[in-house]
Design a protein around this motif. Structure first.
Motif, short mmCIF file in Angstrom:
data_model
loop_
_atom_site.label_atom_id
_atom_site.label_comp_id
_atom_site.label_asym_id
_atom_site.label_seq_id
_atom_site.Cartn_x
_atom_site.Cartn_y
_atom_site.Cartn_z
N PRO A 44 0.84 -1.20 0.00
CA PRO A 44 0.00 0.00 0.00
C PRO A 44 0.88 1.25 0.00
CG PRO A 44 -0.10 -1.09 2.14
CD PRO A 44 0.73 -1.95 1.25
N ILE A 45 0.32 2.35 -0.45
CA ILE A 45 1.05 3.61 -0.48
C ILE A 45 0.47 4.58 0.55
CG2 ILE A 45 -0.33 4.54 -2.38
CD1 ILE A 45 2.34 5.91 -3.33
N LEU A 46 1.34 5.31 1.23
CA LEU A 46 0.93 6.33 2.19
C LEU A 46 1.20 7.70 1.59
CD1 LEU A 46 2.13 5.27 5.77
CD2 LEU A 46 -0.20 5.61 4.98
N HIS A 47 0.14 8.46 1.38
CA HIS A 47 0.25 9.83 0.89
C HIS A 47 0.17 10.77 2.09
CE1 HIS A 47 -0.37 8.50 -3.24
NE2 HIS A 47 -1.40 7.78 -2.81
N HIS A 69 -4.41 -0.71 0.42
CA HIS A 69 -4.23 -1.62 1.56
C HIS A 69 -5.18 -2.80 1.40
CE1 HIS A 69 -3.74 -3.02 5.65
NE2 HIS A 69 -2.83 -2.09 5.87
N THR A 70 -4.69 -3.99 1.72
CA THR A 70 -5.52 -5.19 1.56
C THR A 70 -6.58 -5.33 2.64
OG1 THR A 70 -3.90 -6.50 2.79
CG2 THR A 70 -3.70 -6.48 0.39
N GLU A 71 -6.40 -4.65 3.78
CA GLU A 71 -7.34 -4.82 4.88
C GLU A 71 -8.09 -3.55 5.27
OE1 GLU A 71 -5.24 -6.63 8.13
OE2 GLU A 71 -4.28 -8.07 6.80
N LEU A 72 -7.64 -2.40 4.77
CA LEU A 72 -8.25 -1.13 5.17
C LEU A 72 -8.76 -0.36 3.96
CD1 LEU A 72 -5.48 0.04 7.67
CD2 LEU A 72 -7.65 -1.07 8.24
N ARG A 73 -9.83 0.37 4.17
CA ARG A 73 -10.34 1.24 3.11
C ARG A 73 -9.41 2.43 2.93
NH1 ARG A 73 -16.39 1.93 5.17
NH2 ARG A 73 -15.26 1.87 7.10
N PRO A 74 -9.43 3.04 1.76
CA PRO A 74 -8.62 4.24 1.56
C PRO A 74 -9.01 5.32 2.57
CG PRO A 74 -9.46 3.45 -0.54
CD PRO A 74 -10.14 2.64 0.54
#
Length: 152
Positions: A44-47, A69-74
């Motif tokens: 996942p990428i963190l902006h 993220h595979t487990e969290l919504r954007p």
């Protein structure tokens, strides 16, 4: 059929302990290397991320707007403890996964008021890179100590 509730709970605790041990050991092993292209491709990428210390947990964490993220919504998240970060290469390893790093947060930018609003709750303190590096070293030492003591 009678189920022994205590035995069931003990088995669940042991399974969770084994998973924690495996996760912590994997995080420590990964902290000694650079991620592969394949690992970063699925990370996942963190902006608008920031390096933080939690108020209740003084451990190195990142906050930011996550995508993929595979487990969290954007949206805005805080990560688990960070064991490695390379802002120039654009990645970080937490206790649970690799992250790609987008643009760091600019607390003076009005467009990033979600990050600034979260800070108003005093749930964390934004730290500089030197403080964060020391916190990461401490986090690694604690994880290693917990693994050696069997207290994960």
């Amino acid at each position: 059929m009678t189920i022994n509730h205590n035995r069931f709970l003990n088995e669940q605790r042991e399974a969770a302990r084994a998973l924690d041990e495996q996760r912590f050991q994997s995080a420590l092993d990964d902290a000694a290397r650079t991620p592969t292209d394949a690992e970063l491709e699925v990370a996942p990428i963190l902006h608008n991320y920031a390096m933080i210390s939690g108020v209740f947990e003084t451990r190195p964490m990142l906050i930011g707007e996550v995508e993929g993220h595979t487990e969290l919504r954007p949206g805005m998240i805080s990560t688990s403890g960070v064991v490695l970060i390379d802002t120039e290469a654009g990645f970080a390893r937490t206790q649970s996964r690799w992250y790609r790093l987008g643009t760091p947060a600019d607390f003076d930018d009005e467009a990033q008021n979600t990050t600034r609003a979260m800070q108003r709750f005093d749930a964390f303190t934004v730290v500089n890179a030197d403080e964060f590096a020391k916190m990461i070293a401490d986090e690694r030492a604690l994880l290693k100590q917990a693994l050696e003591a069997g207290a994960y």
